[in-house]
Design an enzyme around this catalytic site. Structure first.
Site, short mmCIF file in Angstrom:
data_model
loop_
_atom_site.label_atom_id
_atom_site.label_comp_id
_atom_site.label_asym_id
_atom_site.label_seq_id
_atom_site.Cartn_x
_atom_site.Cartn_y
_atom_site.Cartn_z
N HIS A 118 0.87 -1.18 0.00
CA HIS A 118 0.00 0.00 0.00
C HIS A 118 0.91 1.24 0.00
O HIS A 118 1.43 1.64 1.04
CB HIS A 118 -0.91 0.00 1.24
CG HIS A 118 -2.07 0.95 1.13
ND1 HIS A 118 -3.33 0.61 1.56
CD2 HIS A 118 -2.16 2.22 0.67
CE1 HIS A 118 -4.15 1.63 1.36
NE2 HIS A 118 -3.45 2.62 0.82
N ILE A 119 1.07 1.81 -1.18
CA ILE A 119 1.97 2.95 -1.33
C ILE A 119 1.50 4.13 -0.46
O ILE A 119 0.30 4.30 -0.22
CB ILE A 119 2.06 3.36 -2.82
CG1 ILE A 119 3.26 4.26 -3.06
CG2 ILE A 119 0.77 3.95 -3.33
CD1 ILE A 119 3.62 4.42 -4.52
N HIS A 120 2.43 4.91 0.04
CA HIS A 120 2.12 6.06 0.86
C HIS A 120 3.31 7.01 0.83
O HIS A 120 4.42 6.61 0.50
CB HIS A 120 1.78 5.66 2.30
CG HIS A 120 2.81 4.77 2.93
ND1 HIS A 120 2.89 3.41 2.66
CD2 HIS A 120 3.82 5.03 3.78
CE1 HIS A 120 3.89 2.88 3.34
NE2 HIS A 120 4.48 3.85 4.03
N ILE A 121 3.06 8.26 1.16
CA ILE A 121 4.09 9.29 1.14
C ILE A 121 4.44 9.67 2.58
O ILE A 121 3.56 10.08 3.34
CB ILE A 121 3.63 10.55 0.38
CG1 ILE A 121 3.20 10.19 -1.05
CG2 ILE A 121 4.74 11.60 0.37
CD1 ILE A 121 2.49 11.32 -1.79
N HIS A 122 5.71 9.52 2.93
CA HIS A 122 6.17 9.93 4.26
C HIS A 122 6.50 11.42 4.23
O HIS A 122 7.13 11.90 3.30
CB HIS A 122 7.46 9.19 4.64
CG HIS A 122 7.24 7.76 4.98
ND1 HIS A 122 6.98 7.33 6.26
CD2 HIS A 122 7.24 6.65 4.20
CE1 HIS A 122 6.83 6.02 6.26
NE2 HIS A 122 6.99 5.58 5.02
#
Length: 174
Positions: A118-122
Site C-alpha cells: 500500500h503505497i504512501h508518502i512519508h
C-alpha cells in the site's frame, strides 16, 4: 554509567518485523474503520500519523486504494493525494514550525518499504540540529513530543488549511 532510554511501543513493530507475519493492511483498516491516528480523511486519500515516527509530527499521506505502485493509483486519487500532501506541509509548518522536511515514497523492500503493498508518502518534519549523537552512537532516536499531542496540533491546522483551500476553489465539504 550507561543510561537506559525506554521505548516500549517499539517492541510491537520489532516483533512483527522479525516474525515476517502478514497481517491485514493497517492503512486499509484505517481507511475503512477509522483509526485513532487518522488526522484527516478525504474522498480518495487520507493523512495518518506514523505510529513508529522518525521525528515528531511524522505523517503519511495515503491513497485509499491498496496498490503498491505509483502508476496504479487511479488519477482522481493521485490528484487528491498530491493536493493533500501540499496542504499537509502547510499545516505542519504552522502547527510545529519545522525548518524543513524529508518527503519520500519507499517502493519495494529494497527501498526500505515496511509496507510494500500500500503505497504512501512519508512527510518527516526536520529541525536544524535534530540529528545528534544518539542515533550514531547508540542506535537510538529520541522523539520529543507525544504522538497524540502532535496529532492534535496537526489536525487543527490541517482542518483549517483544507477549509481555506475549499473556500478558495469553491469546493464544499462532502
Amino acid at each position: 554509567m550507561r543510561k537506559i532510554i525506554w521505548a516500549p511501543w517499539r517492541i510491537e513493530y520489532i516483533e512483527k518485523a522479525k516474525s515476517g507475519e502478514k497481517e491485514e493492511c493497517f492503512l486499509c483498516r484505517a481507511w475503512e474503520k477509522g483509526d485513532g491516528l487518522v488526522v484527516y480523511k478525504g474522498k480518495n486519500a487520507f493523512v495518518i500519523m506514523n505510529k513508529y515516527p522518525y521525528n515528531s509530527g511524522h505523517i503519511m499521506v495515503c491513497p485509499k486504494s491498496h496498490v503498491a505502485e505509483l502508476e496504479d493509483i487511479p488519477a482522481e486519487e493521485k490528484m487528491e493525494l498530491l493536493e493533500l500532501l501540499e496542504v499537509s506541509i502547510r499545516a505542519l509548518r504552522k502547527a510545529i514550525k519545522p525548518h524543513g522536511f524529508n518527503i519520500g515514497i519507499n517502493m519495494g523492500r529494497a527501498a526500505g518499504a515496511g509496507l510494500e503493498d500500500h503505497i504512501h508518502i512519508h512527510v518527516v518534519p526536520r529541525w536544524v540540529g535534530d540529528t545528534n549523537f544518539m542515533p550514531i552512537c547508540s542506535d537510538v532516536k529520541i522523539i520529543v513530543e507525544d504522538i497524540n499531542s502532535s496529532m492534535m496540533k496537526i489536525k487543527n491546522y490541517l482542518t483549517e488549511a483544507i477549509s481555506a483551500e475549499q473556500k478558495l476553489s469553491g469546493k464544499t465539504e462532502k
